[in-house]
Scaffold this motif. Structure first.
Motif, PDB file in Angstrom:
ATOM      1  N   ASN A 178       0.808  -1.218   0.000  1.00 16.57           N
ATOM      2  CA  ASN A 178       0.000   0.000   0.000  1.00 16.57           C
ATOM      3  C   ASN A 178       0.838   1.263   0.000  1.00 16.57           C
ATOM      4  O   ASN A 178       0.349   2.336   0.311  1.00 16.57           O
ATOM      5  CB  ASN A 178      -0.925  -0.017   1.220  1.00 16.57           C
ATOM      6  CG  ASN A 178      -1.852  -1.199   1.176  1.00 16.57           C
ATOM      7  OD1 ASN A 178      -2.703  -1.290   0.309  1.00 16.57           O
ATOM      8  ND2 ASN A 178      -1.678  -2.137   2.089  1.00 16.57           N
ATOM      9  N   SER A 179       2.114   1.114  -0.335  1.00  9.97           N
ATOM     10  CA  SER A 179       2.984   2.267  -0.273  1.00  9.97           C
ATOM     11  C   SER A 179       2.902   3.078  -1.554  1.00  9.97           C
ATOM     12  O   SER A 179       2.641   2.561  -2.632  1.00  9.97           O
ATOM     13  CB  SER A 179       4.427   1.821  -0.034  1.00  9.97           C
ATOM     14  OG  SER A 179       5.284   2.927  -0.059  1.00  9.97           O
ATOM     15  N   ASN A 180       3.178   4.367  -1.416  1.00  8.21           N
ATOM     16  CA  ASN A 180       3.306   5.245  -2.576  1.00  8.21           C
ATOM     17  C   ASN A 180       4.724   5.258  -3.114  1.00  8.21           C
ATOM     18  O   ASN A 180       5.058   6.050  -3.983  1.00  8.21           O
ATOM     19  CB  ASN A 180       2.876   6.665  -2.199  1.00  8.21           C
ATOM     20  CG  ASN A 180       3.611   7.167  -0.972  1.00  8.21           C
ATOM     21  OD1 ASN A 180       4.561   6.557  -0.490  1.00  8.21           O
ATOM     22  ND2 ASN A 180       3.162   8.291  -0.436  1.00  8.21           N
ATOM     23  N   GLY A 181       5.592   4.391  -2.580  1.00  7.85           N
ATOM     24  CA  GLY A 181       6.980   4.348  -2.989  1.00  7.85           C
ATOM     25  C   GLY A 181       7.842   5.364  -2.288  1.00  7.85           C
ATOM     26  O   GLY A 181       9.056   5.415  -2.510  1.00  7.85           O
ATOM     27  N   VAL A 182       7.228   6.162  -1.419  1.00  9.70           N
ATOM     28  CA  VAL A 182       7.935   7.206  -0.683  1.00  9.70           C
ATOM     29  C   VAL A 182       7.916   6.922   0.813  1.00  9.70           C
ATOM     30  O   VAL A 182       8.933   7.049   1.499  1.00  9.70           O
ATOM     31  CB  VAL A 182       7.311   8.592  -0.964  1.00  9.70           C
ATOM     32  CG1 VAL A 182       7.991   9.683  -0.144  1.00  9.70           C
ATOM     33  CG2 VAL A 182       7.379   8.920  -2.451  1.00  9.70           C
ATOM     34  N   SER A 183       6.745   6.540   1.338  1.00 10.71           N
ATOM     35  CA  SER A 183       6.545   6.335   2.772  1.00 10.71           C
ATOM     36  C   SER A 183       6.241   4.866   3.051  1.00 10.71           C
ATOM     37  O   SER A 183       5.534   4.224   2.269  1.00 10.71           O
ATOM     38  CB  SER A 183       5.400   7.194   3.285  1.00 10.71           C
ATOM     39  OG  SER A 183       5.624   8.557   2.985  1.00 10.71           O
ATOM     40  N   ALA A 184       6.752   4.372   4.160  1.00 10.09           N
ATOM     41  CA  ALA A 184       6.515   2.977   4.540  1.00 10.09           C
ATOM     42  C   ALA A 184       6.402   2.860   6.051  1.00 10.09           C
ATOM     43  O   ALA A 184       6.922   3.692   6.801  1.00 10.09           O
ATOM     44  CB  ALA A 184       7.634   2.072   4.028  1.00 10.09           C
ATOM     45  N   PHE A 185       5.705   1.815   6.495  1.00  8.89           N
ATOM     46  CA  PHE A 185       5.595   1.505   7.910  1.00  8.89           C
ATOM     47  C   PHE A 185       6.671   0.495   8.306  1.00  8.89           C
ATOM     48  O   PHE A 185       7.005  -0.407   7.546  1.00  8.89           O
ATOM     49  CB  PHE A 185       4.238   0.879   8.231  1.00  8.89           C
ATOM     50  CG  PHE A 185       3.058   1.753   7.924  1.00  8.89           C
ATOM     51  CD1 PHE A 185       3.052   3.094   8.252  1.00  8.89           C
ATOM     52  CD2 PHE A 185       1.938   1.229   7.315  1.00  8.89           C
ATOM     53  CE1 PHE A 185       1.957   3.894   7.978  1.00  8.89           C
ATOM     54  CE2 PHE A 185       0.832   2.002   7.030  1.00  8.89           C
ATOM     55  CZ  PHE A 185       0.843   3.344   7.368  1.00  8.89           C
ATOM     56  N   ILE A 186       7.193   0.652   9.522  1.00  5.33           N
ATOM     57  CA  ILE A 186       8.044  -0.366  10.140  1.00  5.33           C
ATOM     58  C   ILE A 186       7.454  -0.687  11.502  1.00  5.33           C
ATOM     59  O   ILE A 186       7.399   0.176  12.384  1.00  5.33           O
ATOM     60  CB  ILE A 186       9.504   0.102  10.304  1.00  5.33           C
ATOM     61  CG1 ILE A 186      10.135   0.420   8.954  1.00  5.33           C
ATOM     62  CG2 ILE A 186      10.315  -0.971  11.026  1.00  5.33           C
ATOM     63  CD1 ILE A 186      11.574   0.906   9.045  1.00  5.33           C
ATOM     64  N   SER A 187       7.007  -1.904  11.671  1.00  9.70           N
ATOM     65  CA  SER A 187       6.465  -2.329  12.962  1.00  9.70           C
ATOM     66  C   SER A 187       7.618  -2.636  13.904  1.00  9.70           C
ATOM     67  O   SER A 187       8.461  -3.488  13.614  1.00  9.70           O
ATOM     68  CB  SER A 187       5.591  -3.570  12.769  1.00  9.70           C
ATOM     69  OG  SER A 187       5.118  -4.036  14.008  1.00  9.70           O
TER      70      SER A 187
END
Length: 478
Positions: A178-187
């Motif tokens: 679901n990323s825009n290629g710029v922002s990502a989640f890290i759990s």
């Protein structure tokens, strides 16, 4: 069949946090077509942690021969990653399952499963009573999905909702669905030890455990190498992150982890969610102040502005403590640091005067944004067992509307402060209204829209803001 709405993460308003799951939101995972024989369609409901978990699930099933597709048509396996934080969230999932079962009658080979918090809360009830699904899998059992699917392929129903004290999925590289290629989640951690009386999370996600710090730093480094420019460190309560190496030689708390991630690259912005007022320390705030690439935005859920209600909620702090934390934020990070919150209207036995205390806290802090709900009793929680849900629904709704109206004023005021200044904006996507404009966020998590010119996703752009609305800043690149 109507398509579920997208979540708000990559539109022109900020995203919700784990403690503020918005039950109306659903994210459909995009396609990853690599020629694998079986097709997975997955919808994620609720909080950012669920969206992150869906990336882990997709990674596990990718290794088992599943491609992800973005429409129900053509799917061999449909998974709903669910939220239980409010009754409306569960109703939304049940309605969606009824729609999917209509589709399944026309496609009898289709497998349907429920993941996440709703699966953990209702367990085998889905299989035995409602007969809506083929498999039920709790948040700590995703590694078992291949075995469970084989059971269903063999004609059996399958369930695994065992909670774990160790599982963090640290060794699984998420598929960035679901990323825009710029922002990502890290759990960075899972579970929660805060037994807030209104909350189901400790029962659906288990006890708190922190992920290996080195695996987190490696994931951040890999994301930078892949071109990502922002990560959000996720946990039900990130401030209580605490990891120690097996030999006890290394200990890492959240402030130390935050600094290590910030040092991965000066081009990597770092955000985090969610902070608990009882745990956010001056050490974290000073770490934020030292590093320009740690965003000056803190989600600090208050839930109520009245100390008696906070005690009934088992929040383990009172109003003076909360206000002191806000003072510390302003002292160390300045008034430009954005603060957001969660508020619950109409909690058990809340009086009109106590409701006014919530409004007065909002007036005192002047939040940049807030996630606001009326109280929804959740089965199995301490509040459901011990407290009467005695505030009339009409009163709850009226109080909620009052705090929404107040917050809209404050959001507009806080946005207006940004006018006439230059902000560094990380471009995330096109504006939702025009392909000729780009949209991104500044350090304070405010959405900024400006003409695209020659800029692209992933660029840092200096933008002069010339006007604002309650939710968006408008400007020109300089």
């Amino acid at each position: 069949m109507s398509q579920p709405i997208l979540t708000l993460d990559f539109l022109d308003i900020p995203a919700p946090t784990p403690e503020a799951a918005l039950s109306a939101e659903v994210r459909v995972s995009p396609a990853t077509r690599t020629g694998r024989q079986r097709k997975l369609y997955i919808e994620s409901y609720g909080c950012q942690m669920n969206f992150s978990d869906s990336e882990i699930v997709s990674s596990i099933l990718f290794d088992e021969g599943f491609d992800t597709i973005d429409t129900l048509e053509g799917a061999d396996l449909v998974l709903l990653n669910t939220c239980s934080i409010r009754e409306k969230a569960e109703q939304t999932v049940r309605m969606r399952l009824s729609q999917i079962n209509g589709h399944k009658k026309r496609n009898p080979g289709l497998l349907v499963g429920v993941l996440g918090c709703m699966a953990e809360r209702l367990k085998a009830k889905f299989l035995e009573e409602e007969k809506l699904v083929d498999l039920v899998v709790g948040p700590d059992a995703y590694r078992d999905l291949p075995n469970l699917i084989r059971e269903v392929d063999g004609g059996q129903k399958a369930v695994n909702v065992l909670l774990s004290r160790e599982e963090t999925y640290a060794d699984i590289t998420p598929v960035r669905l679901n990323s825009n290629g710029v922002s990502a989640f890290i759990s960075i951690m899972r579970g929660c030890d805060n037994m807030c009386s209104f909350c189901v999370v400790p029962f659906t996600r288990g006890r708190e455990r922190s992920r290996d710090a080195h695996s987190i730093l490696q994931e951040a480094s890999d994301l930078v190498a892949a071109g990502y420019r922002e990560v959000t460190l996720l946990g039900q309560n990130v401030d209580s992150y605490k990891w120690a190496s097996a030999d006890g030689a290394e200990h890492v708390n959240f402030a130390q982890l935050l600094e290590r991630v910030a040092l991965v690259s000066p081009q990597l912005r770092v955000r985090f969610a969610t902070s608990h007022p009882k745990d956010i320390t001056d050490e974290v705030l000073y770490t934020m102040a030292r590093h320009r690439n740690i965003c000056k935005f803190i989600h600090l859920p208050a839930q109520s502005g009245n100390s008696r209600i906070l005690s009934l909620m088992n929040r383990t702090y009172d109003r003076p403590w909360y206000e002191a934390r806000v003072v510390a934020i302003r002292r160390i990070l300045g008034d430009d640091c954005a603060i957001s919150t969660d508020m619950i209207a109409g909690f058990c036995s809340e009086t009109e005067a106590e409701h006014q205390d919530t409004k007065s806290l909002m007036e005192h802090v002047r939040y940049d944004m807030a996630y606001m709900f009326f109280y929804s009793e959740r089965p199995g929680t301490l509040a459901a067992r011990k407290l009467a849900d005695d505030v009339p629904l009409e009163t709850k709704k009226r109080r909620l509307q009052e705090i929404i109206d107040l917050q809209q004023q404050h959001s507009a005021e806080r946005n207006a402060r940004a006018v006439g200044r230059v902000h560094e904006v990380l471009v995330e996507n096109f504006s939702k209204r025009s392909q000729e404009h780009l949209s991104g966020r500044n350090s304070q998590n405010q959405v900024v829209v400006f003409p695209k010119l020659n800029f692209r996703k992933g660029d840092y752009v200096q933008v002069f803001v010339h006007s604002s609305t309650a939710s968006t800043l408008l400007g020109e690149a300089v």
